[in-house]
Design an enzyme around this catalytic site. Structure first.
Site, PDB file in Angstrom:
ATOM      1  N   GLU A  46       0.858  -1.191   0.000  1.00  0.00           N
ATOM      2  CA  GLU A  46       0.000   0.000   0.000  1.00  0.00           C
ATOM      3  C   GLU A  46       0.891   1.237   0.000  1.00  0.00           C
ATOM      4  O   GLU A  46       1.713   1.417   0.897  1.00  0.00           O
ATOM      5  CB  GLU A  46      -0.910   0.004   1.234  1.00  0.00           C
ATOM      6  CG  GLU A  46      -1.842   1.195   1.302  1.00  0.00           C
ATOM      7  CD  GLU A  46      -2.630   1.254   2.600  1.00  0.00           C
ATOM      8  OE1 GLU A  46      -3.193   2.322   2.901  1.00  0.00           O
ATOM      9  OE2 GLU A  46      -2.680   0.235   3.321  1.00  0.00           O
ATOM     10  N   ASP A  57      -3.909  10.162  10.137  1.00  0.00           N
ATOM     11  CA  ASP A  57      -2.581   9.644  10.434  1.00  0.00           C
ATOM     12  C   ASP A  57      -1.918  10.302  11.639  1.00  0.00           C
ATOM     13  O   ASP A  57      -2.113  11.481  11.917  1.00  0.00           O
ATOM     14  CB  ASP A  57      -1.682   9.805   9.206  1.00  0.00           C
ATOM     15  CG  ASP A  57      -2.103   8.891   8.081  1.00  0.00           C
ATOM     16  OD1 ASP A  57      -2.326   7.704   8.364  1.00  0.00           O
ATOM     17  OD2 ASP A  57      -2.222   9.353   6.936  1.00  0.00           O
TER      18      ASP A  57
END
Length: 256
Positions: A46, A57
């Site tokens: 990924e 994140d």
């Protein structure tokens, strides 16, 4: 039929997906990381498209995004880099970005470039499901691309049922209501959540992400899903002066 669908037909368990940010630690690292990972026991790769405001994140991936953008990485350059090595890539590749990047680049152009680059699937966490179904699902199918959907502990059963029906690859189970890279103590709460998802969508492959960081947590993800996704701790392990060695050392540690 896309590569991800074929992959999950052949492999059902102990699936390892490795995430990293394109253009980190250097602008030329992307190709080296992909080609190194595919010679190791890594099943899926990924690649994160750097973004100025990666909402989901934690600090590790945020910092890698900042450095990558400073290095000059962008969507066009990423496609160009992947195209250079696509004929030698055996491992399915997923791109993870944000809806604004997809929209600004041009949706059809993005999907066309993804197909031409040999990409297998895309993740846009902030793309509304109803918008995907109405506007993009047929476009994804035309370009043989999978859309990967995220499920969290707060996702209601009706939505889980819908996502299970429209996915043609796997569901990404976010382990907890936190950001990436946070230390998570997997216990009864997570087990109950994973078991609940399994009952609601027993025939759909699932990978667990957020907090998967070492052999212990990867083994845990394999016990309650088809495998796990590792990002922040892998990124932390990257040494730009010893890139290939640091990658091999980290992946080996997951199986030692």
């Amino acid at each position: 039929m896309n590569k991800l669908y074929k992959f999950f037909e052949l492999k059902k368990k102990n699936i390892l997906c490795i995430y990293f940010t394109a253009g980190y630690p250097t602008i030329s690292s992307t190709e080296k990381i992909v080609t190194t990972l595919q010679d190791l026991p890594v099943d899926l790769i990924e690649i994160g498209i750097p973004y100025s405001d990666p909402l989901a994140d934690g600090i590790v991936i945020q910092n890698s995004n900042k450095i990558s953008l400073k290095n000059g990485m962008n969507v066009s350059l990423l496609f160009s880099q992947i195209k250079k090595i696509k004929d030698s890539i055996r491992t399915p590749i997923i791109l993870m970005g944000y809806y604004n990047q997809f929209y600004q680049f041009g949706e059809d152009k993005f999907l066309k470039e993804s197909q031409e680059s040999g990409i297998s699937g895309l993740i846009f966490p902030d793309l509304p499901v109803n918008v995907f179904v109405k506007k993009y699902q047929k476009m994804f199918q035309k370009h043989l691309l999978s859309m990967i959907f995220l499920i969290t502990p707060k996702t209601d059963p009706d939505r889980i049922s819908l996502l299970s029906k429209i996915t043609d690859s796997f569901l990404y189970l976010v382990s907890s209501n936190s950001i990436t890279g946070e230390p998570i103590l997997f216990g009864d709460k997570q087990i109950s959540y994973f078991n609940r998802i399994q009952k609601l969508s027993p025939h759909v492959p699932k990978l667990i992400g957020f907090g998967i960081r070492d052999k212990k947590t990867f083994d845990f993800s394999c016990q309650y899903a088809n495998g796990g996704i590792i990002g922040s701790s892998f990124i932390q392990s990257l040494n730009k002066n010893r890139l290939k060695y640091s990658i091999r050392e980290y992946i080996t540690s997951l199986f030692g």
